[in-house]
Design a protein around this motif. Sequence first.
Motif, mmCIF file in Angstrom:
data_model
loop_
_atom_site.group_PDB
_atom_site.id
_atom_site.type_symbol
_atom_site.label_atom_id
_atom_site.label_comp_id
_atom_site.label_asym_id
_atom_site.label_seq_id
_atom_site.Cartn_x
_atom_site.Cartn_y
_atom_site.Cartn_z
ATOM 1 N N ASP A 1 16.814 58.868 94.309
ATOM 2 C CA ASP A 1 15.722 58.066 93.752
ATOM 3 C C ASP A 1 14.461 58.097 94.611
ATOM 4 O O ASP A 1 13.347 58.262 94.084
ATOM 5 C CB ASP A 1 16.169 56.609 93.571
ATOM 6 C CG ASP A 1 17.251 56.455 92.515
ATOM 7 O OD1 ASP A 1 17.266 57.279 91.572
ATOM 8 O OD2 ASP A 1 18.067 55.533 92.628
ATOM 9 N N LYS A 2 14.620 57.954 95.891
ATOM 10 C CA LYS A 2 13.449 57.930 96.777
ATOM 11 C C LYS A 2 12.762 59.284 96.804
ATOM 12 O O LYS A 2 11.532 59.377 96.795
ATOM 13 C CB LYS A 2 13.864 57.520 98.189
ATOM 14 C CG LYS A 2 12.679 57.209 99.104
ATOM 15 C CD LYS A 2 13.150 56.595 100.410
ATOM 16 C CE LYS A 2 11.967 56.189 101.290
ATOM 17 N NZ LYS A 2 12.421 55.560 102.548
ATOM 18 N N SER B 1 10.772 59.700 93.666
ATOM 19 C CA SER B 1 9.526 58.934 93.711
ATOM 20 C C SER B 1 8.463 59.640 94.535
ATOM 21 O O SER B 1 7.269 59.539 94.241
ATOM 22 C CB SER B 1 9.780 57.532 94.292
ATOM 23 O OG SER B 1 9.869 57.549 95.703
ATOM 24 N N ASP C 1 9.544 55.058 97.334
ATOM 25 C CA ASP C 1 10.152 53.818 96.867
ATOM 26 C C ASP C 1 11.298 54.140 95.909
ATOM 27 O O ASP C 1 11.099 54.748 94.864
ATOM 28 C CB ASP C 1 9.083 52.970 96.164
ATOM 29 C CG ASP C 1 9.574 51.585 95.792
ATOM 30 O OD1 ASP C 1 10.790 51.396 95.654
ATOM 31 O OD2 ASP C 1 8.724 50.691 95.611
ATOM 32 N N THR C 2 12.476 53.691 96.277
ATOM 33 C CA THR C 2 13.657 53.906 95.436
ATOM 34 C C THR C 2 13.462 53.365 94.028
ATOM 35 O O THR C 2 13.885 53.987 93.041
ATOM 36 C CB THR C 2 14.883 53.236 96.083
ATOM 37 O OG1 THR C 2 15.131 53.843 97.354
ATOM 38 C CG2 THR C 2 16.123 53.400 95.216
ATOM 39 N N ASP C 3 12.789 52.222 93.913
ATOM 40 C CA ASP C 3 12.582 51.622 92.591
ATOM 41 C C ASP C 3 11.739 52.513 91.681
ATOM 42 O O ASP C 3 11.989 52.572 90.466
ATOM 43 C CB ASP C 3 11.901 50.252 92.734
ATOM 44 C CG ASP C 3 12.890 49.161 93.136
ATOM 45 O OD1 ASP C 3 14.104 49.414 93.052
ATOM 46 O OD2 ASP C 3 12.440 48.083 93.550
ATOM 47 N N LYS D 1 13.916 55.150 90.291
ATOM 48 C CA LYS D 1 14.729 54.597 89.195
ATOM 49 C C LYS D 1 13.889 54.413 87.936
ATOM 50 O O LYS D 1 14.367 54.635 86.820
ATOM 51 C CB LYS D 1 15.334 53.261 89.622
ATOM 52 C CG LYS D 1 16.407 53.399 90.702
ATOM 53 C CD LYS D 1 16.924 52.029 91.135
ATOM 54 C CE LYS D 1 18.009 52.189 92.201
ATOM 55 N NZ LYS D 1 18.472 50.882 92.719
ATOM 56 N N LEU D 2 12.631 54.006 88.131
ATOM 57 C CA LEU D 2 11.712 53.864 86.999
ATOM 58 C C LEU D 2 11.528 55.201 86.286
ATOM 59 O O LEU D 2 11.568 55.281 85.054
ATOM 60 C CB LEU D 2 10.364 53.343 87.495
ATOM 61 C CG LEU D 2 9.231 53.265 86.465
ATOM 62 C CD1 LEU D 2 9.560 52.228 85.393
ATOM 63 C CD2 LEU D 2 7.911 52.949 87.154
ATOM 64 N N PRO E 1 11.921 44.848 86.623
ATOM 65 C CA PRO E 1 12.499 44.723 87.975
ATOM 66 C C PRO E 1 12.029 45.827 88.929
ATOM 67 O O PRO E 1 12.042 45.632 90.150
ATOM 68 C CB PRO E 1 14.008 44.813 87.731
ATOM 69 C CG PRO E 1 14.185 44.448 86.298
ATOM 70 C CD PRO E 1 12.984 44.963 85.595
ATOM 71 N N LEU E 2 11.623 46.950 88.371
ATOM 72 C CA LEU E 2 11.257 48.093 89.203
ATOM 73 C C LEU E 2 9.773 48.127 89.552
ATOM 74 O O LEU E 2 9.362 48.871 90.447
ATOM 75 C CB LEU E 2 11.657 49.395 88.485
ATOM 76 C CG LEU E 2 13.134 49.476 88.090
ATOM 77 C CD1 LEU E 2 13.390 50.707 87.235
ATOM 78 C CD2 LEU E 2 14.024 49.482 89.332
ATOM 79 N N LYS F 1 7.926 44.994 89.701
ATOM 80 C CA LYS F 1 7.474 43.624 89.993
ATOM 81 C C LYS F 1 6.744 43.524 91.335
ATOM 82 O O LYS F 1 5.833 42.704 91.485
ATOM 83 C CB LYS F 1 8.648 42.652 89.951
ATOM 84 C CG LYS F 1 9.731 42.897 90.994
ATOM 85 C CD LYS F 1 10.901 41.940 90.778
ATOM 86 C CE LYS F 1 11.987 42.182 91.819
ATOM 87 N NZ LYS F 1 13.170 41.303 91.591
ATOM 88 N N SER F 2 7.119 44.356 92.309
ATOM 89 C CA SER F 2 6.425 44.302 93.600
ATOM 90 C C SER F 2 5.038 44.928 93.532
ATOM 91 O O SER F 2 4.250 44.832 94.465
ATOM 92 C CB SER F 2 7.259 45.003 94.684
ATOM 93 O OG SER F 2 7.495 46.350 94.342
#
Length: 435
Positions: free
Chosen positions: A316-317, A320, A327-329, A332-333, A424-425, A427-428
Amino acid sequence: MLRFAPSPTGDMHIGNLRVAIFNYMVAKQKDVNFIIRIEDTDKERNIEGKDTEILQILEKFALPHDSVSHQSENLHMHQTLAIRLIEEKKAFVCTCTPEQLEADREDAKKNRVAYRYSGRCSYVGAEELAKLKEDKIPFVIRIKTPDAAITNHDLIKGDIVTAPNEVDSFVILRADSTPTYNFACACDDMISGVSLIVRGEDHLSNTPKQKHIKQLLGYEQETEYAHLPIILNTEGKKMSKRDDASSVKWLFKQGFVPDAIANYLILLGNKAPTEIFTMPEALEWFKLEHISKSAAKFDIDKLRFINRMHLGMMDDKRLSSLFGFADTDIGKLAKIYLEEASTLNELEAKIKPIFIPKDFESEWGEQMRIMEKLIADAPMIDTFDEFKSYIMKESGLKGKNFFKPLRLLLTGAEHGPELSDIYPLIKSYLLEVAS
């Protein structure tokens, strides 16, 4: 010893990449050296920088090699071996003019027979060389026609027998004292001790000539050959430079990743226990003998499917990072959007709108402005349901007046994956996203 011997005359073709991959894999399986030889003797066609580009592409595909050389480095050796063949009366000096050779070709054409060298100069030996040079008479060096048929046992094609007249008395050293392809190639393979040559079937006519050269030079080491079937385009014709998909650079520009391209080229016309795999996994079962003898058709849709699978398998990272994040998120996105995308370019077209300024001049602009201000002042909210309830309550918006502008504000698009999966992916990044 195996080798990959590309010419720096253009963009790397997927057929050449396939050859490089197979040579590397077999070398790895046999635990022998894998070397790169840049065949740069055709000076007029060489393109500056292409040799470096070739090596960079091999690096992208994780094809480490034991050494790199340029064929031109062996020029003196090529010339020395050609002279030796003349001295041993295995080759001869030819002073035939272009006009004479053209006339011979025309005669062959009229008589509906294949052109063969006439043998006009076959008696001219080493003793004539000094005088020809002194008188500045142009000449080439030709090898003598073999006395018997040449048999090659091909690991893919089987036994191939070539009659002596098909080999002919071909040129091994040009008038400018540079070697022809077949002579330089045969000599370099001998010098390096190449034991197995894997290349495209367009080289089938070169193999008996190169075997003939080695035999006359007294080379005793056995060399195996495997000629890969050609790759066809969607029209069933041999892929050429006119086919965009034939270029490895073009595939990169479209957003195909090396692991997927390698997977597809190994799978093409091959027997494999599974469709999706990495090169290290393929090393466990790959065999040249299992490759089909027939040409394989290039299928861009199949490659797209394989590319999507490999993007889904990617860390994932790392994924990205291909979009400028660490960012791992975000990785995933990106994978959420693989339902709609198959390449990096298509993924970027989905992800980029999320992080660029939104269009507040659209018909939903007023509602989006209300939500933008609420998000800017809102506390950090973990779940999408809580976030949705908070924005709905504070804005007083409902139904289409709520969900449509919210999607546009968060994703920059009217349609896409569920916001509950996306939120969730991102939000930051909400302050950046909702602006």
